[in-house]
Motif scaffolding. Structure first.
Motif, mmCIF file in Angstrom:
data_model
loop_
_atom_site.group_PDB
_atom_site.id
_atom_site.type_symbol
_atom_site.label_atom_id
_atom_site.label_comp_id
_atom_site.label_asym_id
_atom_site.label_seq_id
_atom_site.Cartn_x
_atom_site.Cartn_y
_atom_site.Cartn_z
ATOM 1 N N MET A 1 -25.509 44.328 24.096
ATOM 2 C CA MET A 1 -24.380 44.004 23.211
ATOM 3 C C MET A 1 -23.509 42.926 23.860
ATOM 4 N N ASN A 2 -23.177 41.860 23.095
ATOM 5 C CA ASN A 2 -22.301 40.837 23.646
ATOM 6 C C ASN A 2 -20.838 41.255 23.491
ATOM 7 N N TYR A 3 -19.931 40.467 24.060
ATOM 8 C CA TYR A 3 -18.529 40.864 24.089
ATOM 9 C C TYR A 3 -17.880 40.812 22.707
ATOM 10 N N THR A 4 -18.347 39.919 21.867
ATOM 11 C CA THR A 4 -17.839 39.904 20.488
ATOM 12 C C THR A 4 -18.153 41.217 19.795
ATOM 13 N N GLU A 5 -19.384 41.681 19.948
ATOM 14 C CA GLU A 5 -19.771 42.950 19.334
ATOM 15 C C GLU A 5 -18.980 44.120 19.918
ATOM 16 N N LYS A 6 -18.708 44.071 21.212
ATOM 17 C CA LYS A 6 -17.928 45.125 21.844
ATOM 18 C C LYS A 6 -16.507 45.171 21.273
ATOM 19 N N TYR A 7 -15.923 43.997 21.064
ATOM 20 C CA TYR A 7 -14.568 43.969 20.510
ATOM 21 C C TYR A 7 -14.563 44.484 19.074
ATOM 22 N N LEU A 8 -15.558 44.065 18.300
ATOM 23 C CA LEU A 8 -15.639 44.523 16.914
ATOM 24 C C LEU A 8 -15.879 46.030 16.852
ATOM 25 N N GLU A 9 -16.583 46.561 17.828
ATOM 26 C CA GLU A 9 -16.784 48.003 17.905
ATOM 27 C C GLU A 9 -15.453 48.708 18.146
ATOM 28 N N GLN A 10 -14.627 48.121 19.008
ATOM 29 C CA GLN A 10 -13.307 48.677 19.253
ATOM 30 C C GLN A 10 -12.412 48.564 18.012
ATOM 31 N N MET A 11 -12.606 47.506 17.248
ATOM 32 C CA MET A 11 -11.873 47.372 15.984
ATOM 33 C C MET A 11 -12.206 48.529 15.044
ATOM 34 N N ASP A 12 -13.464 48.902 14.998
ATOM 35 C CA ASP A 12 -13.880 50.028 14.150
ATOM 36 C C ASP A 12 -13.210 51.318 14.611
ATOM 37 N N ARG A 13 -13.093 51.502 15.920
ATOM 38 C CA ARG A 13 -12.437 52.699 16.437
ATOM 39 C C ARG A 13 -10.966 52.731 16.041
ATOM 40 N N ILE A 14 -10.298 51.578 16.135
ATOM 41 C CA ILE A 14 -8.894 51.493 15.757
ATOM 42 C C ILE A 14 -8.730 51.762 14.262
ATOM 43 N N ARG A 15 -9.656 51.259 13.462
ATOM 44 C CA ARG A 15 -9.589 51.516 12.018
ATOM 45 C C ARG A 15 -9.633 53.013 11.746
ATOM 46 N N GLN A 16 -10.456 53.718 12.488
ATOM 47 C CA GLN A 16 -10.549 55.172 12.311
ATOM 48 C C GLN A 16 -9.240 55.861 12.692
ATOM 49 N N VAL A 17 -8.601 55.385 13.763
ATOM 50 C CA VAL A 17 -7.314 55.955 14.175
ATOM 51 C C VAL A 17 -6.272 55.756 13.075
ATOM 52 N N VAL A 18 -6.246 54.574 12.496
ATOM 53 C CA VAL A 18 -5.302 54.292 11.410
ATOM 54 C C VAL A 18 -5.616 55.169 10.199
ATOM 55 N N SER A 19 -6.880 55.292 9.867
ATOM 56 C CA SER A 19 -7.292 56.085 8.710
ATOM 57 C C SER A 19 -6.874 57.542 8.835
ATOM 58 N N GLN A 20 -6.922 58.070 10.035
ATOM 59 C CA GLN A 20 -6.561 59.469 10.267
ATOM 60 C C GLN A 20 -5.063 59.737 10.086
ATOM 61 N N GLN A 21 -4.286 58.678 9.952
ATOM 62 C CA GLN A 21 -2.833 58.817 9.790
ATOM 63 C C GLN A 21 -2.381 58.590 8.347
ATOM 64 N N SER A 22 -3.293 58.710 7.408
ATOM 65 C CA SER A 22 -2.962 58.384 6.016
ATOM 66 C C SER A 22 -1.816 59.231 5.471
ATOM 67 N N ASP A 23 -1.754 60.499 5.848
ATOM 68 C CA ASP A 23 -0.661 61.354 5.367
ATOM 69 C C ASP A 23 0.688 60.879 5.904
ATOM 70 N N THR A 24 0.720 60.518 7.183
ATOM 71 C CA THR A 24 1.967 60.021 7.776
ATOM 72 C C THR A 24 2.362 58.687 7.161
ATOM 73 N N ILE A 25 1.386 57.825 6.915
ATOM 74 C CA ILE A 25 1.654 56.537 6.273
ATOM 75 C C ILE A 25 2.315 56.754 4.919
ATOM 76 N N LYS A 26 1.838 57.715 4.165
ATOM 77 C CA LYS A 26 2.426 58.010 2.856
ATOM 78 C C LYS A 26 3.847 58.550 2.997
ATOM 79 N N GLU A 27 4.099 59.360 4.020
ATOM 80 C CA GLU A 27 5.462 59.842 4.272
ATOM 81 C C GLU A 27 6.396 58.678 4.582
ATOM 82 N N VAL A 28 5.918 57.755 5.398
ATOM 83 C CA VAL A 28 6.711 56.579 5.738
ATOM 84 C C VAL A 28 7.005 55.767 4.474
#
Length: 264
Positions: free
Chosen positions: A1-28
């Motif tokens: 895996m090249n470094y671009t792919e590694k960064y994009l993989e980390q982007m996917d992880r961050i997207r999941q973290v954001v997605s898991q906060q959907s209830d809090t986002i709605k409260e905000v």
């Protein structure tokens, strides 16, 4: 895996973290929509690179009035790097006690307003004291931090307080301790931070949810839009009316400053 792919993989992880906060986002969004619908404001503050989240919220295409972006150039103007207005001074000032109080002295805050304070570490003095100042005025405070970085860091506040100590609601960018996400073979220092990715995603999720709620409440927001989408005349009308609405809202933040103080 090249470094671009590694960064994009980390982007996917961050997207999941954001997605898991959907209830809090709605409260905000509910909190923010309530303030905006009653002609009050959501105050935004971020120092250092966190100012980018403030500017992402308003004003730009796809955004709408109701937000008061508080950005101090002395804490966030990094372009010169060194010399006058350099980064060393900004990082020093970010941890000077009392600066937040001087900033907030400029506004006639209402307990019907709300606030969003952004800080990746949540450990610098200025954002901590800003959140504390908002709380003292009775505002509900939302904080946007990188929880792993916050939990692994020592506060620079003399009391040991962190930004989340003054939060009603907390959002997590999902960035790792130290922010940088990519390890390169042979280097002991990681590169390519991730807090901006999670922060911008959270800001725009909040923006979309808030707009939907305002529309449902009969307060359809005046969204800054491209003429390529709505036609040039409509786009111009929206820009002018949105900025006029912002002017009316921000004027209220100044009209009673010092009115309850006695001059000797």
């Amino acid at each position: 895996m090249n470094y671009t792919e590694k960064y994009l993989e980390q982007m996917d992880r961050i997207r999941q973290v954001v997605s898991q906060q959907s209830d809090t986002i709605k409260e905000v969004a509910e909190l923010f929509a309530k303030s905006i619908a009653t002609d009050h404001m959501v105050h935004l503050f971020g120092s250092g690179h966190s100012r980018m989240m403030v500017e992402e919220m308003w004003p730009r295409y796809g955004s709408f009035p109701g937000f008061n972006p508080i950005v101090e150039l002395s804490l966030s103007f990094h372009n010169l790097v060194i010399g006058a207005n350099g980064q060393r001074q900004a990082m020093f000032l970010e941890n000077v006690p009392g600066l937040a109080d001087r900033i907030l002295r400029n506004f006639d805050l209402s307990d019907q307003d709300a606030a969003l304070v952004v800080s990746s570490s949540g450990c610098n003095v200025a954002p901590i004291e800003m959140a504390e100042g908002f709380k003292k005025k009775g505002l509900k405070v939302v904080t946007l931090v990188s929880m792993e970085h916050l939990q692994g860091s020592d506060s620079k506040d003399s009391r040991g307080k962190k930004l989340t100590d003054f939060a009603d609601l907390v959002l997590d960018t999902g960035a790792p301790l130290g922010d940088a996400m990519i390890r390169i073979e042979g280097m002991d220092t990681p590169v390519a931070p991730g807090s901006t990715l999670g922060g911008v995603a959270l800001i725009n999720c909040i923006k979309a949810e808030t707009a939907a709620l305002l529309h449902q409440m009969g307060h359809t927001p005046k969204v800054l839009s491209s003429g390529k989408i709505v036609g040039q005349q409509r786009a111009t009308e929206l820009f002018e009316s949105a900025y006029d609405q912002h002017a009316r809202l921000i004027a209220k933040q100044y009209q009673n400053i010092g009115a309850d103080e006695t001059v000797v």
